[in-house]
Every structure is written in structure tokens, then in C-alpha cells.
Scaffold this motif. Structure first.
Motif, PDB file in Angstrom:
ATOM      1  N   ALA A  83       0.829  -1.208   0.000  1.00 12.27           N
ATOM      2  CA  ALA A  83       0.000   0.000   0.000  1.00 12.27           C
ATOM      3  C   ALA A  83       0.864   1.258   0.000  1.00 12.27           C
ATOM      4  N   LEU A  84       1.947   1.236   0.775  1.00 11.77           N
ATOM      5  CA  LEU A  84       2.828   2.403   0.824  1.00 11.77           C
ATOM      6  C   LEU A  84       3.501   2.635  -0.524  1.00 11.77           C
ATOM      7  N   ARG A  86       2.250   1.989  -3.414  1.00  9.96           N
ATOM      8  CA  ARG A  86       1.262   2.609  -4.307  1.00  9.96           C
ATOM      9  C   ARG A  86       1.135   4.110  -4.027  1.00  9.96           C
ATOM     10  N   GLU A  87       1.260   4.494  -2.750  1.00  6.80           N
ATOM     11  CA  GLU A  87       1.159   5.912  -2.392  1.00  6.80           C
ATOM     12  C   GLU A  87       2.394   6.702  -2.815  1.00  6.80           C
ATOM     13  N   VAL A  88       3.554   6.137  -2.569  1.00  8.17           N
ATOM     14  CA  VAL A  88       4.805   6.874  -2.693  1.00  8.17           C
ATOM     15  C   VAL A  88       5.430   6.740  -4.082  1.00  8.17           C
ATOM     16  N   GLU A  89       5.197   5.594  -4.715  1.00  9.21           N
ATOM     17  CA  GLU A  89       5.819   5.268  -6.001  1.00  9.21           C
ATOM     18  C   GLU A  89       7.346   5.426  -5.912  1.00  9.21           C
ATOM     19  N   ILE A 179       3.360  11.530   4.153  1.00 10.65           N
ATOM     20  CA  ILE A 179       2.681  10.246   4.269  1.00 10.65           C
ATOM     21  C   ILE A 179       2.006  10.173   5.638  1.00 10.65           C
TER      22      ILE A 179
END
Length: 477
Positions: A83-84, A86-89, A179
Motif C-alpha cells: 500500500a505504501l 502505491r502511495e509513494v511510487e 505520508i
């Protein structure tokens, strides 16, 4: 560009190869994941949970000083990291390796998932001087005896520690992504409704800076006499670095080279301490090759040993996890069950009781006394070693999944390189030898000579004979 640094049992800035790689790659996001859900992961004991809370508070400050934000999240590590990502790329994710089977399985899942997503994934050696698969016997197997393992380990090259990244080598936090993370207090790591956290806080200061304060105190004095002094519980003869090693506030590489390079008449003490680092390595070597170290006898013949209290760990949530002291000293004389009396320091054997009371008051116990209380439980009382191993897991700030079960099995006689079963420590003899002035016992059991102190739970001679009789029932099997 962004990288991710995944912290685990490596809560330090210096000599952290994964952190160095993350900083070199891009502006890093640091994350700590409290994973109590992945298959096979052993939830932390109560004392360890307290330590982790305090350690994360300090790590967040240390990282912020270098322009890095620490994000906290909870859940299965592979899912949380996915999940992280996907957020941070990020361009890459870095971490330092762990060696339990469940942890290795998680790492494999994470690495495969990241690479499938096109994200570079890399792990590093940071917690052991040499990884378990690199040390093997002449026949290619793994060691079950410590001395040849140590002889090989000490001849191998030990890499030098890495410098900590400073702020000038990191991107400022305001340049990186923001984040969201969990609130640390919401994790409930600190027991409530009891004075145990205050007792632990009075004894310990978790964190990297504190680790070095403790090291300097040790290196400036006790290490000189460590070969003899570490056996004397009534003196300041040990390093007290074990929880700092367990949580990675200081690395074995740092200790190895810092002690080896110090001038002065410390060679005997230094070598004795480095040998203890070798024993720590040996325990992880055993866990790597025997993933069920905490639940299965390494010597199969002990599967048939007639343990007299076969109650398995986990049948009841320990009181300390519910926020209540398990067995306060004031209740020592009223403990109903023999195991309760052992836990509370109410066996009527002063040296044993001193160790168990020290454990509850401080979250730590002197190493020699750990052997004595373990021997008394498993041999004089005849209780399965797993019962004691779980109690130590709950109450020790330095309990780890390798050393804790390996040492319990060593004392019980069921482990690798085990103390022979017939070597049954007599706690009274040990007290006369290693606490001749009574400093240790007098500190922790001041009531030993007062009315109301319990009668001995076991007759040492009779229980020794009974233990040896039991052992004969499995000899040759």
C-alpha cells in the motif's frame, strides 16, 4: 524520486546499511511496521512492547535531525508495504535481514511483490557478524556445538561499521512526500493500570545514544575484569548491552571493532565479551536451521521426558499483558501454584527468588542467575522449559526469538551444545560461590531471614535425584 527504508530490529542511524542505501538512492521515507498478523510471527512480550514504544519515540527524533520522517503503520508487512508503494511510487525499498522462518517468508513475499511492480528491492546484513548460511562444518552441515562454531567465526573477516548519514547527505523532509501514519500511543504498547512501565523507565533508556552511554561505562571499567566479573551478580560486572543489541540500537560490528581497538589491559575481558557475541550468533545460527526452536526439543529424546507440569504456554493471557503485575512481591507467600511461586520469587530458595524478583522489577536478569532459575524450574521442579521460556519472553526487555529459546533448551538439556542433563545447578552452592557477600540476594530478597519467608518449594537433593531418575527413562532412546 523517493526511496523507502523499512526499519525492523535495527533501530539506529549509524552502521545501518539499508538506511545508507536508501539515503544514497533518493529522498527516503522511513517506515516501521508493527506486524503481529503475518503467519508465524511471534507477538512481542509485554516488556519488549514497552521498549519498542520508547525506542520508536527516540528513533523518530534521531531521523528528524537528519531530515527523514518516520511513518508508523500496523498490519501484515507485505500488505502494508504494498500500500505504501502505491502511495509513494518509490524507486527502491531497502531493509536489513532477519533470520526467523516467518520473517524470512515475509521478506520473500515483499521482495517478489516489489520486483513484480518494477520496484528495486534489496536487503542487507546488519544484525549478525556473519549470516547463518555462511558458517558450516567441514561436511557442509550446520554446527550444533558452540566451540568449533566460535573458532571458525573468530577467524572470519568482520566488516567495519558504516558511518551514519548526516543531514547534509539527506534531502530535507519538506522536499519529500507527506505520508500519513499511525499514532504511536494508539498502538497500546505500554501496559496500563500497573507501575511496571515506571519501573522499567527507572532502569532503562532505550535508543541509540543511550546504547553508547552504556557501552562507554562498560568499556571504561567492567570490561577489564569481565572474564571473572560477569559471573558475579552482586557487582557491576556485565555490559547490560543485551537489550540494545536486541533492538539494534548498537550493532555487533560496532561492538566488535570498538572493543578490539581499545587500548589498555582489556584483552582477557575483551575476548570473554566477544565470545558472548559469538554465543549470540550461535543462537541465531540454531534458529535459522531449526525454525521451531521455541516449540520443539532439538534433542528428540526429550519428547518423551516426563515433565511434571506439562501445561503449555499461551493457555492464559499473562497478567502483565492485561496491565496487572503478575505476582507482586507482597503476594509472594500466597502464590497458589508452584509455577506461580517461581514466577513471583517465592520458591524459598533465596538465589532463585532474587533472580525472579530482579526480573519483574527491571525487565532483566543477570545471566548466571538466568541459568540458575531455569535449572531450578526444569530440573528441580520438573516443569517443561517452554513454560519458563514464555515467561522470559513476556518479562525480559532483551528477549529475542533465538537466544531466549536456545538458552532455555541449553539449560534443560534438550538443546544443541547442551549442558548435560545431570549438570543440575545447586542455587545455594552457586550463591556461596558467586554471591559470597550476599550483595545480590540481600538486595532482592531482604525478607529471606524474616518470618513469613516461604519454606523451600523443593528439597534440592531429593528433587535432583528425581530429575536424574526421570532422565534415565529417556537415555538411549
Amino acid at each position: 524520486m523517493t526511496s523507502i527504508m523499512w526499519f525492523r530490529d535495527d533501530l539506529r542511524i549509524a552502521d545501518n546499511p539499508a538506511l545508507v542505501a536508501a539515503v544514497h538512492e533518493a529522498a527516503p521515507v522511513a517506515i516501521y511496521i508493527l506486524d503481529e498478523e503475518s503467519a508465524g510471527i511471534r507477538p512481542l512480550g509485554a516488556a519488549a512492547r514497552w521498549w519498542l514504544h520508547e525506542a520508536l519515540v527516540q528513533l523518530r527524533v534521531d531521523l528528524a535531525d537528519r531530515g527523514i520522517e518516520l511513518v508508523l503503520r500496523r498490519g501484515p508487512a507485505a500488505e502494508v508495504l504494498a500500500a505504501l508503494v502505491r502511495e509513494v511510487e518509490p524507486t527502491a525499498v531497502y531493509w536489513n535481514r532477519r533470520y526467523g522462518m516467518a520473517e524470512r517468508t515475509v521478506d520473500t513475499q515483499v521482495k517478489e511483490g516489489l520486483r513484480t511492480s518494477g520496484v528495486h528491492a534489496e536487503s542487507f546484513q546488519a544484525t549478525l557478524l556473519h549470516e547463518p548460511w555462511t558458517i558450516h562444518t567441514g561436511q557442509g552441515g550446520h554446527y550444533r556445538v558452540f566451540t568449533p562454531f566460535w573458532n571458525q567465526l573468530r577467524e572470519l573477516h568482520i566488516r567495519h561499521p558504516l558511518d551514519a548519514p548526516d543531514r547534509t547527505s539527506t534531502r530535507a523532509m519538506d522536499q519529500g512526500p507527506r505520508i500519513d501514519g499511525d499514532d504511536l500511543d494508539a498502538w497500546g504498547l505500554v501496559p496500563t493500570g500497573a507501575d511496571w512501565p515506571a519501573k522499567l523507565a527507572a532502569q532503562w533508556t532505550p535508543g541509540e545514544a543511550a546504547a553508547w552511554w552504556v557501552f562507554e561505562d562498560f568499556a571504561d571499567g567492567p570490561v577489564n575484569d569481565y572474564a571473572e566479573g560477569h559471573d558475579l551478580p552482586g557487582t557491576t560486572g556485565t555490559s547490560r548491552l543485551s537489550p540494545y543489541l536486541r533492538w539494534g540500537h548498537i550493532s555487533p560490528f560496532q561492538l566488535w571493532h570498538a572493543l578490539s581497538s581499545r587500548p589498555g589491559p582489556t584483552s582477557g575481558g575483551t575476548m570473554a565479551y566477544l565470545r558472548q557475541l559469538g554465543w549470540r550468533e550461535f543462537c541465531w545460527h540454531l534458529l535459522y536451521h531449526h525454525p521451531q526452536l521455541a516449540t520443539r526439543n532439538l534433542r528428540g529424546s526429550f519428547d518423551r521426558f516426563p515433565w511434571r507440569w506439562p501445561d503449555r504456554p499461551g493457555a492464559e493471557t499473562p497478567r502483565c499483558l492485561r496491565g496487572d503485575p503478575p505476582f507482586p512481591a507482597s503476594e509472594a507467600a500466597t502464590a497458589d501454584e508452584p509455577v506461580d511461586a517461581w514466577k513471583s520469587g517465592a520458591t524459598g530458595i533465596p538465589m532463585v527468588d532474587a533472580g525472579m524478583r530482579e526480573l519483574w522489577e527491571t525487565g532483566w536478569m543477570h545471566n548466571r542467575v538466568r541459568m540458575l532459575v531455569a535449572s531450578f524450574l526444569t530440573k528441580n521442579m520438573g516443569v517443561h522449559w517452554q513454560v519458563g521460556e514464555q515467561w522470559f519472553w513476556e518479562t525480559l526487555v532483551d528477549a529475542d526469538e533465538a537466544s531466549n529459546p536456545a538458552n532455555w533448551q541449553w539449560v534443560a538439556g534438550s538443546g544443541a551444545d547442551a549442558s548435560p542433563f545431570f549438570r543440575i545447578f545447586n542455587p545455594n552452592t552457586q550463591a556461596r560461590r558467586f554471591d559470597a557477600q550476599g550483595n545480590y540476594v540481600n538486595r532482592w530478597v531482604p525478607d529471606a531471614l524474616l518470618p513469613g519467608y516461604p519454606e523451600p518449594l523443593e528439597d534440592l537433593a531429593d528433587s535432583r535425584r528425581r530429575a536424574l531418575d526421570d532422565y534415565r527413562t529417556i537415555q538411549g532412546s
